[in-house]
Design a protein around this motif. Structure first.
Motif, PDB file in Angstrom:
ATOM      1  N   GLY A  26       5.266  -5.327  -5.747  1.00 47.82           N
ATOM      2  CA  GLY A  26       5.181  -5.645  -4.164  1.00 47.82           C
ATOM      3  C   GLY A  26       3.934  -5.074  -3.598  1.00 47.82           C
ATOM      4  O   GLY A  26       3.811  -5.507  -2.407  1.00 47.82           O
ATOM      5  N   ALA A  27       3.632  -3.786  -4.123  1.00 47.05           N
ATOM      6  CA  ALA A  27       2.612  -3.190  -3.171  1.00 47.05           C
ATOM      7  C   ALA A  27       1.609  -2.715  -4.369  1.00 47.05           C
ATOM      8  O   ALA A  27       1.786  -1.813  -5.300  1.00 47.05           O
ATOM      9  N   TRP A  28       0.291  -2.637  -3.857  1.00 47.04           N
ATOM     10  CA  TRP A  28      -0.838  -1.924  -4.576  1.00 47.04           C
ATOM     11  C   TRP A  28      -1.617  -1.299  -3.412  1.00 47.04           C
ATOM     12  O   TRP A  28      -2.656  -2.053  -2.854  1.00 47.04           O
ATOM     13  N   LEU A  29      -1.488  -0.206  -3.745  1.00 45.83           N
ATOM     14  CA  LEU A  29      -2.369   0.979  -2.695  1.00 45.83           C
ATOM     15  C   LEU A  29      -3.391   1.385  -3.218  1.00 45.83           C
ATOM     16  O   LEU A  29      -3.238   1.918  -4.575  1.00 45.83           O
ATOM     17  N   GLU A  30      -4.418   1.398  -2.624  1.00 45.42           N
ATOM     18  CA  GLU A  30      -5.771   2.044  -3.374  1.00 45.42           C
ATOM     19  C   GLU A  30      -6.430   2.998  -2.460  1.00 45.42           C
ATOM     20  O   GLU A  30      -6.342   2.871  -1.136  1.00 45.42           O
ATOM     21  N   PHE A  31      -6.744   4.210  -2.881  1.00 44.20           N
ATOM     22  CA  PHE A  31      -7.389   5.194  -2.076  1.00 44.20           C
ATOM     23  C   PHE A  31      -8.706   5.487  -2.721  1.00 44.20           C
ATOM     24  O   PHE A  31      -8.746   5.746  -3.970  1.00 44.20           O
ATOM     25  N   ARG A  32      -9.702   5.743  -1.817  1.00 41.87           N
ATOM     26  CA  ARG A  32     -10.994   6.318  -2.362  1.00 41.87           C
ATOM     27  C   ARG A  32     -11.379   7.575  -1.653  1.00 41.87           C
ATOM     28  O   ARG A  32     -11.333   7.478  -0.397  1.00 41.87           O
ATOM     29  N   GLY A  33     -11.729   8.625  -2.146  1.00 39.12           N
ATOM     30  CA  GLY A  33     -12.173   9.867  -1.707  1.00 39.12           C
ATOM     31  C   GLY A  33     -13.738   9.608  -1.546  1.00 39.12           C
ATOM     32  O   GLY A  33     -14.223   9.644  -3.000  1.00 39.12           O
ATOM     33  N   VAL A  34     -14.337   9.826  -0.744  1.00 36.22           N
ATOM     34  CA  VAL A  34     -15.936   9.485  -0.408  1.00 36.22           C
ATOM     35  C   VAL A  34     -16.728  10.958  -0.164  1.00 36.22           C
ATOM     36  O   VAL A  34     -16.162  11.295   0.578  1.00 36.22           O
ATOM     37  N   VAL A  35     -17.915  10.944  -0.807  1.00 38.34           N
ATOM     38  CA  VAL A  35     -18.278  11.968  -0.426  1.00 38.34           C
ATOM     39  C   VAL A  35     -19.089  12.185   0.685  1.00 38.34           C
ATOM     40  O   VAL A  35     -19.712  11.197   1.123  1.00 38.34           O
ATOM     41  N   ARG A  36     -18.811  13.257   1.681  1.00 35.04           N
ATOM     42  CA  ARG A  36     -19.331  12.995   3.210  1.00 35.04           C
ATOM     43  C   ARG A  36     -20.702  13.789   3.015  1.00 35.04           C
ATOM     44  O   ARG A  36     -21.018  14.443   2.252  1.00 35.04           O
ATOM     45  N   ILE A  92     -13.199  10.052  -5.988  1.00 35.77           N
ATOM     46  CA  ILE A  92     -12.055   9.557  -6.692  1.00 35.77           C
ATOM     47  C   ILE A  92     -11.414   8.341  -6.114  1.00 35.77           C
ATOM     48  O   ILE A  92     -11.577   8.283  -5.036  1.00 35.77           O
ATOM     49  N   TYR A  93     -10.815   7.710  -7.167  1.00 37.31           N
ATOM     50  CA  TYR A  93     -10.251   6.344  -6.850  1.00 37.31           C
ATOM     51  C   TYR A  93      -8.718   6.690  -7.110  1.00 37.31           C
ATOM     52  O   TYR A  93      -8.494   6.886  -8.592  1.00 37.31           O
ATOM     53  N   VAL A  94      -7.554   6.120  -6.395  1.00 39.66           N
ATOM     54  CA  VAL A  94      -6.411   6.314  -7.033  1.00 39.66           C
ATOM     55  C   VAL A  94      -5.951   5.131  -6.560  1.00 39.66           C
ATOM     56  O   VAL A  94      -5.826   4.578  -5.369  1.00 39.66           O
ATOM     57  N   GLY A  95      -5.256   4.216  -7.491  1.00 33.75           N
ATOM     58  CA  GLY A  95      -4.408   3.159  -7.347  1.00 33.75           C
ATOM     59  C   GLY A  95      -3.035   3.320  -7.637  1.00 33.75           C
ATOM     60  O   GLY A  95      -2.793   3.735  -8.669  1.00 33.75           O
ATOM     61  N   VAL A  96      -2.176   2.707  -6.937  1.00 31.02           N
ATOM     62  CA  VAL A  96      -0.640   2.973  -7.171  1.00 31.02           C
ATOM     63  C   VAL A  96      -0.047   1.589  -7.064  1.00 31.02           C
ATOM     64  O   VAL A  96       0.064   1.203  -5.872  1.00 31.02           O
ATOM     65  N   GLY A 102       6.760   2.023   0.589  1.00 29.84           N
ATOM     66  CA  GLY A 102       7.128   3.286   0.668  1.00 29.84           C
ATOM     67  C   GLY A 102       6.818   4.309  -0.322  1.00 29.84           C
ATOM     68  O   GLY A 102       6.335   5.346  -0.282  1.00 29.84           O
ATOM     69  N   GLU A 103       7.453   3.861  -1.712  1.00 31.21           N
ATOM     70  CA  GLU A 103       7.058   4.759  -2.677  1.00 31.21           C
ATOM     71  C   GLU A 103       5.651   4.872  -3.081  1.00 31.21           C
ATOM     72  O   GLU A 103       5.110   6.090  -3.412  1.00 31.21           O
ATOM     73  N   ALA A 104       5.081   3.907  -2.895  1.00 31.58           N
ATOM     74  CA  ALA A 104       3.663   4.101  -3.233  1.00 31.58           C
ATOM     75  C   ALA A 104       2.697   5.154  -2.419  1.00 31.58           C
ATOM     76  O   ALA A 104       2.164   5.823  -2.547  1.00 31.58           O
ATOM     77  N   ILE A 105       3.117   4.886  -0.965  1.00 29.55           N
ATOM     78  CA  ILE A 105       2.384   5.719  -0.111  1.00 29.55           C
ATOM     79  C   ILE A 105       2.932   7.015  -0.388  1.00 29.55           C
ATOM     80  O   ILE A 105       2.114   8.210  -0.441  1.00 29.55           O
ATOM     81  N   ALA A 106       4.142   7.342  -0.569  1.00 29.83           N
ATOM     82  CA  ALA A 106       4.733   8.708  -0.731  1.00 29.83           C
ATOM     83  C   ALA A 106       4.071   9.432  -2.029  1.00 29.83           C
ATOM     84  O   ALA A 106       3.686  10.459  -1.927  1.00 29.83           O
ATOM     85  N   LEU A 107       3.920   8.779  -2.939  1.00 23.99           N
ATOM     86  CA  LEU A 107       3.404   9.134  -4.235  1.00 23.99           C
ATOM     87  C   LEU A 107       1.915   9.424  -3.981  1.00 23.99           C
ATOM     88  O   LEU A 107       1.363  10.570  -4.488  1.00 23.99           O
ATOM     89  N   LEU A 108       1.335   8.610  -3.616  1.00 21.31           N
ATOM     90  CA  LEU A 108      -0.350   9.059  -3.243  1.00 21.31           C
ATOM     91  C   LEU A 108      -0.571   9.960  -2.340  1.00 21.31           C
ATOM     92  O   LEU A 108      -1.302  10.988  -2.693  1.00 21.31           O
ATOM     93  N   ALA A 109       0.273  10.312  -1.281  1.00 26.11           N
ATOM     94  CA  ALA A 109       0.134  11.314  -0.193  1.00 26.11           C
ATOM     95  C   ALA A 109       0.242  12.852  -0.767  1.00 26.11           C
ATOM     96  O   ALA A 109      -0.409  13.524  -0.880  1.00 26.11           O
ATOM     97  N   GLU A 110       1.423  12.778  -1.809  1.00 25.58           N
ATOM     98  CA  GLU A 110       1.921  13.954  -2.443  1.00 25.58           C
ATOM     99  C   GLU A 110       0.851  14.208  -3.575  1.00 25.58           C
ATOM    100  O   GLU A 110       0.340  15.453  -3.771  1.00 25.58           O
ATOM    101  N   PHE A 111       0.393  13.171  -4.227  1.00 25.07           N
ATOM    102  CA  PHE A 111      -0.636  13.369  -5.344  1.00 25.07           C
ATOM    103  C   PHE A 111      -1.871  14.077  -4.904  1.00 25.07           C
ATOM    104  O   PHE A 111      -2.244  14.893  -5.325  1.00 25.07           O
ATOM    105  N   MET A 112      -2.496  13.519  -3.623  1.00 27.58           N
ATOM    106  CA  MET A 112      -3.521  13.977  -3.070  1.00 27.58           C
ATOM    107  C   MET A 112      -3.447  15.160  -2.752  1.00 27.58           C
ATOM    108  O   MET A 112      -4.465  16.194  -2.954  1.00 27.58           O
ATOM    109  N   ASP A 113      -2.410  15.507  -2.197  1.00 26.58           N
ATOM    110  CA  ASP A 113      -2.148  16.908  -1.657  1.00 26.58           C
ATOM    111  C   ASP A 113      -2.380  18.069  -2.897  1.00 26.58           C
ATOM    112  O   ASP A 113      -2.671  19.170  -2.762  1.00 26.58           O
TER     113      ASP A 113
END
Ligand code: AMP
Ligand code: MG
Length: 558
Positions: A26-36, A92-96, A102-113
């Motif tokens: 139901g959800a495919w959440l993508e995060f990209r950490g980009v060099v500032r 870094i790229y993370v896809g969940v 809900g689960e994807a957002i929680a997992l991604l947030a904790e993983f990045m922390d």
């Protein structure tokens, strides 16, 4: 959970396909950490990341599996770029993927922390604007990355706190597990998951002294047909109008019963009358705590008194646990005298030995302590004479002599004893000259002699290694809030600042304590936390959000 991990020195693609069949999640959440293009107020052109690829992959997987136990997701894909990464590009790229967001957002947030703290990938340097991306700055070829994994390229550089912790974590491997009696197991790390061998409770039990009757028996009066004490086992069926006298904890004679408290009946010989009916059945149902086969105490748990009581309840009297650690600790320095002596000018009483001994109380271990003369050959002889010998120690700690003065021989000593030096300096205050070495399964630390540095290094470094050697989880930084302004001069190094964690607020409140130098331990009576103060940070306001490591917590004494 399906996990895919890549460490690459190439640019990360703009589009990455989600896993599996479209419609399956139901959800495919993508995060990209980009060099500032800005770091600490200066413009930068690129960042260089370095990694131990195999370890990093292993730790990322471990982390994702651990977090997904709490936030179950279907799949995760992590791509981390290493080498030189120009500003504006993805580091870094993370896809969940998960059934719901809900689960994807929680997992991604904790993983990045947790990623920064737990995984041996670190920011090696920022490349200033205008600097050439010369050969040295070019992306590392996989073969170079592998060389770093072998440890050869790792000794010289000054490590950041995160890098050091990640290295300690990945180089301190769990020692073989042993079986221990329950009396010996307190504080050890459980190395197998203990499941319930039967339903708990194993039978329906009464929670009251009273009378068991059929749950739906509406009779006004009952005949008492039997008595069951707590230790009895008397299975039997009950007819309508029949009651059995039961004690608290007694096994009920059959299913579908309720217990009327003795305070709610009037008894006359073998007859009784119910004067009050409650909603509660007063029955602990078979399996209501846990079902046969369900996990009771997971592997990796540091066994406290409560966990041991659970093991005792299910008759697991010889659990598989971490071994008692064998620790050798030496002080160094000709100026050191024992605490009962009066120091002559230039001498100093040894406070590190008792400090280390006390801090080790939190780890089941056997500690041998000694003092090394400030002469390399004599020190080697002293170590050789020590029984049990150095080869039987899981951990070697040397206080002092970790710096670069002409009498500072800890590094040479560890090398002579066969330890590979993983790092020898941390960009940290207090505690910059910290040496970490490994020799097969054994680890060694050369700790800076100053007592406050000792305290700090023990908590963020030694305690992490000890936890890993036992197969447990190193203590983590937590999030809190300052309860008082922290005033300081800016320091180019990160600081672990002694503080008092106040327990009486919903968010942990940290009161920074005063300390004059890394030799000043007058704050240690009150210190129960180390607050992380970023490099070049002059002060932090009252109420500022901070990371902190809880330390030396004692029930009652805090
Ligand atoms: P070092 O790391 O050997 O250069 O020592 C740094 C400072 O820590 C010196 O002032 C030492 O006297 C002090 N120091 C070293 N070992 C101890 C100890 N066991 N107890 C208290 N202070 C110590
Ligand atoms: Mg010294």
């Amino acid at each position: 959970m399906e996990i895919e991990i890549q460490l690459t020195d190439r640019a990360i693609a703009e589009t990455i396909l989600p896993p599996g069949q479209p419609g399956a999640v139901g959800a495919w959440l993508e995060f990209r950490g980009v060099v500032r293009s800005e770091e600490n107020g200066r413009t930068i052109r690129a960042l260089e990341y370095e990694a131990y690829p195999e370890m990093a992959g292993r730790e990322i997987r471990r982390l994702l599996q651990k977090i997904s136990a709490r936030h179950p997701c279907r799949a995760a894909k992590v791509i981390h770029r290493v080498g030189v990464i120009p500003a504006g590009e993805t580091a870094i790229y993370v896809g969940v993927a998960s059934p719901h967001r809900g689960e994807a957002i929680a997992l991604l947030a904790e993983f990045m922390d947790r990623l920064k703290q737990d995984v041996p990938i670190w920011k090696r340097r920022a490349i200033a604007d205008g600097a050439r991306l010369c050969a040295e700055h070019q992306p590392q070829r996989p073969s170079n990355v592998q060389a770093a994994a072998a440890g050869s390229a790792t000794t010289a550089a000054l490590r950041s706190l995160d890098e050091a912790r990640a290295e300690i974590r990945s180089r301190s491997r769990p020692l073989p597990a042993v079986r221990a009696s329950l009396a010996e197991a307190l504080g050890r790390v459980l190395r197998e998951t203990i499941c319930a061998p039967e339903d708990l409770p194993p039978v329906d039990r009464s929670t009251r002294d009273g009378y068991a009757i059929h749950a739906d028996d509406a009779s006004k009066t009952f005949s008492v047909v039997d008595t069951i004490h707590a230790a009895d086992w008397k299975p039997r069926q009950l007819k309508t109008g029949e009651a059995v006298r039961v004690a608290t904890g007694a096994a009920l004679p059959c299913g579908a019963l309720r217990v009327v408290m003795q305070e709610h009946i009037e008894r006359d010989g073998d007859k009784l009358r119910v004067v009050r009916r409650e909603n509660s059945t007063n029955v602990r149902l078979r399996g209501e705590e846990v079902r046969q086969g369900q996990p009771l105490v997971p592997a990796g748990t540091k066994l406290n008194a409560g966990a041991l009581a659970i093991l005792a309840t299910v008759g697991n009297v010889n659990p598989l646990v971490s071994p008692r650690l064998r620790i050798l600790h030496f002080t160094t320095g000709n100026e050191i005298v024992t605490p009962d002596q009066t120091p002559k000018p230039g001498q100093i009483r040894d406070s590190n030995s008792i400090l280390i001994r006390g801090l080790l109380q939190n780890f089941p271990c056997d500690v041998e302590q000694g003092h090394l003369p400030e002469n390399f050959e004599a020190a080697m002889l002293e170590i050789a004479a020590r029984k049990p010998g150095i080869e039987n120690a899981d951990v070697l700690l040397v206080s002092g002599g970790a710096s670069v003065g002409e009498k500072d021989f800890t590094r040479a000593l560890l090398e002579q004893l066969g330890f590979e030096i993983v790092f020898s300096q941390i960009n940290l205050r207090p505690g910059r000259p910290l040496i970490f070495g490994v020799n097969g399964p054994r680890v060694a630390f050369g700790l800076p002699g100053n007592p406050l540095s000792h305290f700090v290094c023990f908590h963020f470094a030694v305690a992490a290694a000890l936890a890993c050697l036992t197969g447990g989880e190193p203590p983590e930084f937590l999030r809190g809030q300052l309860g008082k302004k922290l005033d300081d001069k800016p320091c180019p190094r990160e600081t672990l600042w002694p503080a008092r964690w106040e327990w009486n607020a919903a968010t942990p409140r940290l009161r920074p304590l005063a300390w004059a130098s890394s030799g000043d331990i007058t704050c240690l009576t009150a210190a129960n936390a180390l607050v992380r103060v970023p490099a070049n940070c002059a002060s932090l306001d009252d109420g500022a959000k901070v990371d902190f490591l809880p330390v030396a917590a004692m029930i009652g004494g805090g």
